[in-house]
Structures are given as structure tokens and as C-alpha cells.
Write a protein that holds these residues in place. Structure first.
Motif, PDB file in Angstrom:
ATOM      1  N   UNK A 143       0.829  -1.214   0.000  1.00 19.14           N
ATOM      2  CA  UNK A 143       0.000   0.000   0.000  1.00 19.14           C
ATOM      3  C   UNK A 143       0.862   1.262   0.000  1.00 19.14           C
ATOM      4  N   UNK A 144       2.044   1.179   0.620  1.00 12.82           N
ATOM      5  CA  UNK A 144       2.951   2.337   0.567  1.00 12.82           C
ATOM      6  C   UNK A 144       3.354   2.620  -0.876  1.00 12.82           C
ATOM      7  N   UNK A 145       3.593   1.559  -1.633  1.00  9.57           N
ATOM      8  CA  UNK A 145       3.934   1.728  -3.045  1.00  9.57           C
ATOM      9  C   UNK A 145       2.727   2.246  -3.821  1.00  9.57           C
ATOM     10  N   UNK A 146       1.565   1.743  -3.480  1.00 14.29           N
ATOM     11  CA  UNK A 146       0.326   2.152  -4.150  1.00 14.29           C
ATOM     12  C   UNK A 146       0.078   3.656  -4.065  1.00 14.29           C
TER      13      UNK A 146
ATOM     14  N   UNK B 289       1.064   2.245  -7.995  1.00 14.87           N
ATOM     15  CA  UNK B 289       1.129   0.850  -8.392  1.00 14.87           C
ATOM     16  C   UNK B 289      -0.285   0.365  -8.668  1.00 14.87           C
ATOM     17  N   UNK B 290      -0.423  -0.886  -9.020  1.00 13.82           N
ATOM     18  CA  UNK B 290      -1.770  -1.405  -9.259  1.00 13.82           C
ATOM     19  C   UNK B 290      -2.566  -1.392  -7.963  1.00 13.82           C
ATOM     20  N   UNK B 291      -3.867  -1.334  -8.111  1.00 11.63           N
ATOM     21  CA  UNK B 291      -4.713  -1.130  -6.943  1.00 11.63           C
ATOM     22  C   UNK B 291      -4.938  -2.422  -6.173  1.00 11.63           C
ATOM     23  N   UNK B 292      -5.308  -3.452  -6.889  1.00 14.61           N
ATOM     24  CA  UNK B 292      -5.742  -4.641  -6.179  1.00 14.61           C
ATOM     25  C   UNK B 292      -4.617  -5.653  -6.040  1.00 14.61           C
ATOM     26  N   UNK B 293      -4.058  -5.695  -4.850  1.00 20.81           N
ATOM     27  CA  UNK B 293      -3.077  -6.730  -4.537  1.00 20.81           C
ATOM     28  C   UNK B 293      -3.527  -7.294  -3.207  1.00 20.81           C
ATOM     29  N   UNK B 294      -4.485  -8.169  -3.273  1.00 21.30           N
ATOM     30  CA  UNK B 294      -5.175  -8.598  -2.057  1.00 21.30           C
ATOM     31  C   UNK B 294      -4.216  -9.190  -1.022  1.00 21.30           C
ATOM     32  N   UNK B 295      -4.339  -8.736   0.229  1.00 27.50           N
ATOM     33  CA  UNK B 295      -3.481  -9.281   1.264  1.00 27.50           C
ATOM     34  C   UNK B 295      -3.886 -10.703   1.585  1.00 27.50           C
ATOM     35  N   UNK B 296      -2.883 -11.508   1.918  1.00 26.89           N
ATOM     36  CA  UNK B 296      -3.219 -12.867   2.353  1.00 26.89           C
ATOM     37  C   UNK B 296      -4.032 -12.753   3.632  1.00 26.89           C
ATOM     38  N   UNK B 297      -5.072 -13.549   3.744  1.00 29.42           N
ATOM     39  CA  UNK B 297      -5.905 -13.449   4.931  1.00 29.42           C
ATOM     40  C   UNK B 297      -5.369 -14.373   6.010  1.00 29.42           C
ATOM     41  N   UNK B 298      -5.013 -13.773   7.135  1.00 32.82           N
ATOM     42  CA  UNK B 298      -4.552 -14.538   8.282  1.00 32.82           C
ATOM     43  C   UNK B 298      -5.770 -14.821   9.165  1.00 32.82           C
ATOM     44  N   UNK B 299      -5.683 -15.838  10.034  1.00 34.41           N
ATOM     45  CA  UNK B 299      -6.805 -16.082  10.933  1.00 34.41           C
ATOM     46  C   UNK B 299      -7.072 -14.830  11.771  1.00 34.41           C
ATOM     47  N   UNK B 300      -8.336 -14.525  11.975  1.00 34.84           N
ATOM     48  CA  UNK B 300      -8.669 -13.304  12.695  1.00 34.84           C
ATOM     49  C   UNK B 300      -8.282 -13.426  14.163  1.00 34.84           C
ATOM     50  N   UNK B 301      -7.406 -12.506  14.646  1.00 30.74           N
ATOM     51  CA  UNK B 301      -7.046 -12.585  16.055  1.00 30.74           C
ATOM     52  C   UNK B 301      -8.230 -12.159  16.922  1.00 30.74           C
TER      53      UNK B 301
ATOM     54  N   UNK C 236      -1.870  19.246  -8.101  1.00 30.61           N
ATOM     55  CA  UNK C 236      -2.651  18.845  -9.283  1.00 30.61           C
ATOM     56  C   UNK C 236      -2.348  17.425  -9.753  1.00 30.61           C
ATOM     57  N   UNK C 237      -1.077  17.038  -9.702  1.00 28.98           N
ATOM     58  CA  UNK C 237      -0.733  15.672 -10.096  1.00 28.98           C
ATOM     59  C   UNK C 237      -1.370  14.671  -9.133  1.00 28.98           C
ATOM     60  N   UNK C 238      -1.366  15.048  -7.857  1.00 26.53           N
ATOM     61  CA  UNK C 238      -1.952  14.197  -6.829  1.00 26.53           C
ATOM     62  C   UNK C 238      -3.459  14.059  -7.011  1.00 26.53           C
ATOM     63  N   UNK C 239      -4.099  15.158  -7.389  1.00 28.39           N
ATOM     64  CA  UNK C 239      -5.553  15.119  -7.600  1.00 28.39           C
ATOM     65  C   UNK C 239      -5.877  14.192  -8.780  1.00 28.39           C
TER      66      UNK C 239
ATOM     67  N   UNK D 135      -7.727   8.789 -10.675  1.00 28.39           N
ATOM     68  CA  UNK D 135      -7.490   7.469 -11.292  1.00 28.39           C
ATOM     69  C   UNK D 135      -7.651   6.348 -10.271  1.00 28.39           C
ATOM     70  N   UNK D 136      -7.172   6.627  -9.061  1.00 29.60           N
ATOM     71  CA  UNK D 136      -7.261   5.616  -8.000  1.00 29.60           C
ATOM     72  C   UNK D 136      -8.729   5.299  -7.680  1.00 29.60           C
ATOM     73  N   UNK D 137      -9.520   6.347  -7.490  1.00 32.85           N
ATOM     74  CA  UNK D 137     -10.934   6.145  -7.146  1.00 32.85           C
ATOM     75  C   UNK D 137     -11.668   5.436  -8.276  1.00 32.85           C
ATOM     76  N   UNK D 138     -11.336   5.843  -9.495  1.00 32.94           N
ATOM     77  CA  UNK D 138     -11.974   5.207 -10.659  1.00 32.94           C
ATOM     78  C   UNK D 138     -11.598   3.720 -10.712  1.00 32.94           C
ATOM     79  N   UNK D 139     -10.322   3.457 -10.485  1.00 32.84           N
ATOM     80  CA  UNK D 139      -9.854   2.072 -10.501  1.00 32.84           C
ATOM     81  C   UNK D 139     -10.521   1.237  -9.412  1.00 32.84           C
ATOM     82  N   UNK D 140     -10.661   1.824  -8.227  1.00 35.32           N
ATOM     83  CA  UNK D 140     -11.282   1.100  -7.112  1.00 35.32           C
ATOM     84  C   UNK D 140     -12.747   0.797  -7.414  1.00 35.32           C
TER      85      UNK D 140
END
Lengths: 301, 250
Positions: free
Chosen positions: A110-113, B4-16, A159-162, A167-172
């Protein structure tokens, strides 16, 4: 689907949110609009059970406090400042991930995202507002949730961030998620939101597709440039239309379409140099819809 | 900044479970702050310094040992109180209570986890400092403290430090203000009880902090039950903080 039913919150004699009901569809971005103090943030907090009130907000049929894995179900960003300034971005996310049972590898993802991987080890106190917004978004995305609630995520972004956020919201949303986003940036909402929920003074004003909202709260105008504006204006008045002078040779006509104005001008032998329909913006529609609901207004000197 | 790409689903661990999840969250939070380690280190260093410069003028090894412990009931306890206060106070001040409440649904588990972490950190610092004090007596004092008196005093001191931290945590949870919680707890601990005893002629053994401090300082006539008032006050305060967190908006 996020189903909000009869949410109400009172602070003493003040009703901050008054019987608000709406639905957020999956696969679309839903904009949440309202003037300052309209109750947007309170509504979002009520939805997440952070404030006690009446009514119900269900995420796929279950209210937040009943969710087995809340972080994996609903991603929320309510306050970009909600991070300890002495903690690093990575430390902040790792903390949330530890509580949610999410592996550290996802923190790096997510940090990379959100574009913060290069500053993951920097303390939050050195972050700009835009970077904090990105960290807030990363926190919301940590569990890869199907429901997202984001309060003013575009605040402080350049502006780049907006553009990136759009794009992020659209992708989601394209992935089938329910995305509810509040914003003051109406132009941004016009470009991003498929649906709108508009509230004013705590009450629901509209919950409908953006296009329908704009159509319902504005009227199309026809703009005519002619050297005989007075003659054409008189003819339009006679035909029952309001024609306003915008300039010495420019008229704006409300209620008539461009074909009718063109025919009338030809019939009166008035030369026309320019003729087009001016479509209304979301801002026009928003201002018209919330004209009676704005609590705080400034005065122009 | 890139995306980066949006969907990189996290592995699901047992819920603590609620408490386990809260403990993981709180521990990850505490260890990711440099202040936690700096504060803990400073306490041990202070004890080391006190041990090194103390002239060891006590009448015997046991008195020397309890004299060394007296630093902890003043300085160490105050620092651990600050740690407890900041555990809650920082969350309200920096609004990190919101992501915490959204991640961990059980508000009681949040308070329990904070209490566990403050107990662990405060207890560890106090135990280390006690060890330093004991080693100081052995090396510099030239004798071995009487275990029959030294052990109860050491246990009472560690308990005092831990309960001070928990009292700070409870105060911050109830007041939601780090400054107010620290001020009230510190004034109560260091001055208020002494004034009440002096001016209202109240038995010191009934004052939560004073009573346990007497036990920690191996005062003549001190009994184990003197730990009870502070223990009761702390438990009630934590229960109040948990109730408040569950009932009030965050």
C-alpha cells in the motif's frame, strides 16, 4: 451496497444529521457534497459507529460493529492528521496491520500504491498535508476492503496528486467496490463522481446520479451573439422567453433550445454570428440546490 | 510520486481475538515510538547514576538497598506515569484513537491492551532498576541485603511504579487530555496526599500512593494490605476509562 437508513444525530437542541437515508452502489464513485457544517463528516462518523446516534448504516447488510474483520471490509479515511507525528509512515501502517492481522508485506504494497515507499521510514511530522492524505489513503486500503469511506481525500494534494486520486478512485470503483467520497472540490467531483449524495443543514437534499442532479438543479442556456441583440431580445420576450444581455451583442436565453432561437432569428431576419448551448456545471447545480442550506457565507468587499 | 496497481489482495490470516488484536496493535505502536525506548533507557541510566554516586551511608545493606529504591518511587514512577498518560493522551491528541477504534472493535480490549503494555514496559524498567540497585549494594555497599525485608520492598516498589503508570493511563482515558491527566496524577502522587495527611490528620496508610510508598521504603509497621488502596483506585480508574471509551464518541 452501503445502505444508510434514517441516520440522525443531535447535540443538545442542534440536529447535526436529520433522518438521512441513501445508498452507495458498488462499481461507482459516489460523491458526498454539502456546504460547510452540513453534517458530512458527522454522517460518515455515524456510519462507522464513532458517534452514537439513531439510524443504521449497513455494509453488505451488516453494521460496522458487527463486522468480523472491519479493516478488511470497510476502509475509512476521516482525518489525514490521525497519525502520531513521531511515528514513521511504515510504523503507523504496521501498527494498524498488526491489529488487523495483516502481513507486513501488504504494508509495503500500500505504501507503493500511494507513492510513499521512498519516505516510508520518515517520521510523519515531516510530511506535507498531501503526504498525510496519501498515508490516510494507504491506511484505508490496507485491508483491501470492498467498501471505502473517504472524507476530503483531495485536500492538500497537488494537481498531479488530484489526478492520481481520480485514477485511484476510478480504478477502485471499476473493481466493483462501493466508494463514498466527500469533497469541496466540485470540479473534481464532477469529473469523478457517478452518483451524488448532497446534504445541507443535516438534511438530505439529493441522492441521484450526477447527471440527473445537474439536470434537475440547473436550466440550459442558449447564448446568441448578434449585432441586433435588442431586436432579438424583444422577439424572445414576446415569445415568452427570458433573454438577458451579457454584453452589447450577446444574449443568454433561458428555457428555449438553440434550434428555436435559430428559427426565430431567421424569421425576424436578425443576423446571428454565434449560437451555442451553455451547459451548466455541477457547481451551478450545487449552489442552486444548497442555496437555502449554506450556514456560513462570506461577504465580498 | 507514482502509483502501483490497486488490487493486490493481502493474504488473509486467521482473525485474532479482540484482546490479542489489541495487544498486537498497542505493542506495535509502543515499539515504533523512539520515546518509549529513550524513556525506559533513561530510567535505568538514572538508577545506575544514583547507585554510582550514592555514598552508601545506610546503616546496612538492606537500608542501602531501600534507599536506592526511593529514587524509583519518585522519579521512575513519575516517568512511568507519563508513559501511561501518553499511551492514551497521545491517541486523543493526535486523533490516532480513530484508526484504533476502527481497527479494534472492542473498546474494553483497547484499554486492557494499553494497561498490559504499560504494565510490561513500566514493570520491566522498574525490575531493571531494582537489579541495578541490588548490584550496586553488592558491589559498592559491601554486603547482601536481608531478603526478608528487601524482597517485599522491591516487590512493593515495582508495584508502585506499575500502578503509577496505570493510574496515569486511567486518568488520561477519563480526561482525554494528556496535560490535565499528568498534572492531576503528579500533584496527587507528590503533594496532595502529603497535604491531606498533614492538615486533615488522615492515616497515611489509607492514602493510595503514600501507603504503598511506605511499604516500598520498608517503613516500620508497614503491611502488605497497604498496596490495596492504590490497586483499587487504579482498577476503578481503568474500568471508568473503559466505560467512558465505550460510551462516548471518539
Amino acid at each position: 451496497m452501503i445502505q444508510v437508513e434514517h441516520l440522525t444525530r443531535r447535540y443538545g437542541s442542534v440536529t447535526a444529521v436529520d433522518d438521512v437515508s441513501f445508498a452507495v452502489r458498488p462499481g461507482v464513485v459516489t460523491g458526498f457534497l454539502g456546504p460547510n457544517g452540513a453534517g458530512k463528516s458527522t454522517t460518515m462518523r455515524l456510519m462507522l459507529g464513532l458517534e452514537s446516534g439513531q439510524g443504521r448504516a449497513a455494509f453488505g447488510g451488516r453494521v460496522y460493529r458487527e463486522l468480523d474483520r472491519p479493516v478488511h471490509t470497510v476502509g475509512a479515511m476521516l482525518d489525514a492528521q490521525a497519525a502520531h507525528p513521531a511515528r514513521t509512515a511504515f510504523g503507523h501502517l504496521r501498527m494498524v496491520a498488526a491489529g488487523a492481522g495483516i502481513p507486513v508485506a501488504r504494508v509495503r504494497q500500500v505504501l507503493a500504491m500511494v507513492g510513499l515507499e521512498d519516505v516510508a521510514g520518515r517520521r510523519v511530522r515531516g510530511f506535507s498535508l498531501g503526504m498525510r492524505q496519501r498515508l490516510g489513503l494507504a491506511t484505508a486500503l490496507l485491508g483491501d476492503p470492498p467498501y471505502l469511506i473517504l472524507d476530503e481525500p483531495a485536500n492538500g494534494l497537488d494537481p498531479e496528486g488530484v489526478q492520481w486520486l481520480r485514477r485511484l478512485l476510478r480504478g477502485l470503483s471499476d473493481e466493483g467496490r462501493c466508494v463514498l467520497v466527500s469533497s469541496h472540490l466540485l470540479a473534481e467531483m464532477a469529473a469523478t463522481a457517478d452518483d451524488l449524495v448532497v446534504i445541507g443543514r443535516g438534511r438530505l437534499i439529493a441522492a441521484q446520479p450526477t447527471r440527473d442532479f445537474v439536470a434537475a438543479h440547473t436550466r440550459a442556456q442558449v447564448v446568441v451573439r448578434t449585432p441586433e441583440a435588442e431586436v432579438l431580445a424583444a422577439q424572445l420576450h414576446r415569445a415568452g422567453f427570458a433573454a438577458l444581455r451579457e454584453g452589447p451583442d450577446v444574449l443568454t436565453v433561458e428555457g428555449a433550445d438553440s434550434a428555436y432561437v435559430s428559427r426565430l432569428a431567421a424569421h425576424c431576419r436578425v443576423p446571428v454570428h454565434e449560437l451555442h448551448t451553455r451547459s451548466s456545471s455541477l457547481e451551478d447545480a450545487f449552489l442552486a440546490a444548497t442555496a437555502d442550506s449554506a450556514q456560513y457565507r462570506g461577504v465580498t468587499a | 510520486m507514482t502509483t502501483a496497481t490497486i488490487s493486490q489482495r493481502p493474504r488473509t490470516a486467521p482473525r485474532p481475538s479482540g484482546l490479542t488484536a489489541a495487544l498486537r496493535y498497542e505493542w506495535a505502536g509502543a515499539r515504533s515510538l523512539r520515546t518509549t525506548w529513550v524513556l525506559g533507557g533513561l530510567l535505568v541510566v538514572a538508577q545506575l547514576g544514583f547507585t554510582a554516586i550514592d555514598t552508601r551511608t545506610g546503616t546496612g545493606p538492606t537500608a542501602q538497598f531501600t534507599k536506592g529504591l526511593s529514587l524509583m518511587t519518585l522519579v521512575t514512577a513519575l516517568f512511568v506515569t507519563a508513559l501511561g498518560v501518553m499511551s492514551f493522551g497521545a491517541d486523543f491528541r493526535h486523533r490516532t484513537i480513530v484508526p484504533m477504534a476502527l481497527t479494534l472493535r472492542s473498546r474494553t480490549a483497547i484499554v486492557a491492551a494499553k494497561a498490559a503494555v504499560v504494565t510490561t514496559l513500566g514493570g520491566a524498567a522498574a525490575l531493571l532498576a531494582t537489579g541495578v540497585d541490588y548490584a550496586g549494594v553488592l558491589v559498592l555497599g559491601g554486603g547482601t541485603p536481608d531478603p526478608g525485608r528487601a524482597v517485599p520492598a522491591a516487590v512493593a516498589t515495582v508495584l508502585y511504579v506499575v500502578l503509577s503508570g496505570l493510574a496515569g493511563l486511567a486518568a488520561a482515558g477519563l480526561l482525554r487530555s494528556a496535560v490535565a491527566a499528568l498534572a492531576i496524577t503528579a500533584v496527587w502522587q507528590l503533594g496532595l496526599e502529603v497535604l491531606v495527611v498533614q492538615f486533615l490528620k488522615v492515616d497515611p496508610a489509607s492514602m493510595p500512593f503514600l501507603a504503598l510508598r511506605q511499604l516500598a521504603q520498608d517503613a516500620p509497621g508497614a503491611h502488605a494490605y497497604q498496596a490495596l488502596p492504590l490497586l483499587v483506585v487504579t482498577v476503578l480508574g481503568l474500568a471508568g476509562a473503559a466505560w467512558s471509551l465505550a460510551r462516548r464518541d471518539v
